[in-house]
Design a protein around this motif. Structure first.
Motif, mmCIF file in Angstrom:
data_model
loop_
_atom_site.group_PDB
_atom_site.id
_atom_site.type_symbol
_atom_site.label_atom_id
_atom_site.label_comp_id
_atom_site.label_asym_id
_atom_site.label_seq_id
_atom_site.Cartn_x
_atom_site.Cartn_y
_atom_site.Cartn_z
ATOM 1 N N ALA A 1 -8.006 2.669 -3.785
ATOM 2 C CA ALA A 1 -7.973 1.505 -4.670
ATOM 3 C C ALA A 1 -6.547 1.159 -5.082
ATOM 4 O O ALA A 1 -6.273 0.042 -5.511
ATOM 5 C CB ALA A 1 -8.829 1.755 -5.910
ATOM 6 N N ALA A 2 -5.635 2.121 -4.960
ATOM 7 C CA ALA A 2 -4.233 1.909 -5.326
ATOM 8 C C ALA A 2 -3.353 2.179 -4.111
ATOM 9 O O ALA A 2 -3.818 2.674 -3.077
ATOM 10 C CB ALA A 2 -3.854 2.838 -6.473
ATOM 11 N N ASP A 3 -2.059 1.850 -4.241
ATOM 12 C CA ASP A 3 -1.132 2.036 -3.123
ATOM 13 C C ASP A 3 -0.995 3.506 -2.747
ATOM 14 O O ASP A 3 -0.861 3.847 -1.565
ATOM 15 C CB ASP A 3 0.247 1.458 -3.468
ATOM 16 N N GLU A 4 -0.993 4.404 -3.742
ATOM 17 C CA GLU A 4 -0.883 5.842 -3.491
ATOM 18 C C GLU A 4 -1.897 6.577 -4.357
ATOM 19 O O GLU A 4 -2.326 6.078 -5.400
ATOM 20 C CB GLU A 4 0.525 6.357 -3.811
ATOM 21 N N PHE A 5 -2.268 7.768 -3.911
ATOM 22 C CA PHE A 5 -3.225 8.570 -4.680
ATOM 23 C C PHE A 5 -2.928 10.043 -4.425
ATOM 24 O O PHE A 5 -2.578 10.423 -3.300
ATOM 25 C CB PHE A 5 -4.656 8.256 -4.239
ATOM 26 N N ARG A 6 -3.051 10.855 -5.482
ATOM 27 C CA ARG A 6 -2.920 12.301 -5.310
ATOM 28 C C ARG A 6 -4.302 12.942 -5.458
ATOM 29 O O ARG A 6 -4.917 12.884 -6.524
ATOM 30 C CB ARG A 6 -1.968 12.914 -6.343
#
Length: 448
Positions: free
Chosen positions: A372-377
């Motif tokens: 849903a976002a540009d990056e995810f951890r």
């Protein structure tokens, strides 16, 4: 009694010898902790003893049960830390270790498969196994290539020799029959699940792993698709027989070590590379590597991800099914009715089943948080939260999940997705996963 029936009885006895009441109470307690139904603390000693016995029994079985154990070793990331810790070390052993095959049995298989002069094909052969898998073990050797090098020296290369355990086919089918008894449990947990065709599909796909020549064919297709790739390395197939597979040796750091000891940068990069492999392979190779546990991956000194063991693959000549990407995009854009229509068309929801479209959207949206976002951890905490949301009978997601089915054609895709997420959460890996989906997943068009 012949050897095969005797072995089958022995294997069944070993599986049955797991302390079911003792382990069952532990698992019940674990389930209560995961779902929030109780707050009692399970004895750490009981957990440790159960984990060690699981490792011992599953490791000895060397078949479908060991595969089950390898899957468990990935999903420990979903459990609360105080519960997962005692299981982690014992179950992770299943990813790269098992009781070895006697040397005489190794030589017998090599003679049967490669001929009585099999030693002439090697400069060296190490009788001590370097690794073990669910239906075979791997030995390191130096292969004697035909011809000579520029200085007149004989050509040779380091190889991995995978040798199938004698009787592995009968053993695997016996284990699958034992494990298929879990079907009733799945029906109780998820009434919408049509278990029988899933078990047929699982049996067919797993028994394919017995054919090392078929595995060699899959590995050659992967190697051709990723030749000279800057991110992914697939070792070449050197030789193959029905029960022996010889490939180039892969030197690198196992992903299990990266999970345990790697830097944040190494873990992030390993996660990105795994996502690139699993999402790009259907389009590039027409195949999906369907066994995503850490023992099948190495981080190479040059930064590439080395990939081994192609026994379990999903054949996807047309790439990843377009509805997966399209429905993920629709869900991210909040188009609930279109999502339900698509799920019905693919067989995830029965035509006769009345289902709340907005509830379906609320069920799916948290799962899509990583894209849903540009990056995810990814993290163990995130996975534990999702496991609790989906597994707690108090949760609306649990009740809705009971209305959903898993079509057989999506079985391996589902297995790879869940397994990969488990590994990414063990890695605690951060990467631009949405960008990777946009590049490789047909039909995926999120908001913005």
């Amino acid at each position: 009694m012949t050897d095969i029936p005797r072995r089958a009885v022995s294997r069944t006895a070993k599986l049955a010898a797991l302390p079911l009441g003792f382990a069952g109470r532990t698992v019940l307690g674990m389930g209560k902790r995961v779902t929030g139904l109780a707050s009692d603390v399970i004895s750490a000693e009981i957990q440790q003893r159960t984990a060690e016995q699981l490792f011992s029994v599953l490791g000895q079985l060397k078949g479908g049960a060991m595969k089950f154990g390898q899957a468990l070793s990935v999903f420990e990331a979903a459990l609360p830390e105080e519960i997962a810790a005692p299981y982690r070390q014992a179950l992770t052993k299943l990813q790269e270790a098992a009781p070895p095959l006697p040397v005489a049995s190794v030589h017998k298989v090599l003679t049967e498969q490669l001929g009585p002069d099999w030693r002439d094909r090697f400069v060296e052969f190490n009788d001590t196994p370097a690794a073990a898998a669910s239906i075979g073990q791997v030995h390191r050797a130096i292969w004697r290539d035909p011809g000579y090098g520029p200085s007149g020296e004989p050509k040779q290369r380091d190889v991995a020799v995978k040798i199938q355990y004698p009787g592995a086919g009968d053993a695997l089918l016996a284990d699958l029959k034992q494990l298929s008894r879990l079907g009733g449990m799945f029906r109780a947990i998820q009434p919408g699940l049509d278990v029988k065709p899933l078990l047929v599909e699982l049996r067919e796909r797993i028994t394919e792993e017995l054919d090392y020549e078929l595995e060699a064919e899959s590995q050659r297709a992967f190697a051709a698709a990723y030749a000279d790739d800057p991110d992914i390395y697939i070792p070449a197939v050197v030789s193959a027989a029905p029960r022996v597979l010889i490939t180039e040796w892969v030197e690198g750091t196992p992903l299990s070590v990266i999970i345990r000891e790697g830097t944040e940068e190494q873990r992030d990069e390993a996660g990105r590379l795994m996502a690139e492999l699993h999402l790009s392979a259907p389009m590039r190779a027409g195949l999906l590597h369907a066994d995503p546990h850490p023992g099948n991956f190495r981080l190479l000194p040059d930064g590439r991800l080395g990939v081994i063991d192609f026994g379990a693959v999903a054949r996807m000549p047309d790439g990843t099914p377009e509805p997966i990407g399209r429905l993920a995009g629709l869900a991210l854009r909040g188009e609930a009715d279109a999502v339900v229509a698509g799920l019905r068309a693919e067989g995830f929801v029965s035509e006769a089943e009345e289902i709340d479209a907005q509830a379906v959207l609320e069920y799916l949206r948290p799962m899509l948080e990583p894209v849903a976002a540009d990056e995810f951890r990814f993290s163990r905490a995130w996975l534990r939260g999702e496991a609790a949301r989906l597994a707690s009978p108090r949760s609306p997601a649990y009740q809705l999940g009971r209305q959903l089915n898993l079509p057989p054609s999506y079985l391996l895709i589902h297995r790879v997705t869940l397994g990969s997420i488990g590994v990414l959460c063990q890695l605690e890996a951060k990467a631009p996963y949405r960008r990777i989906l946009e590049r490789w997943l047909p039909g995926f068009a999120p908001v913005g």
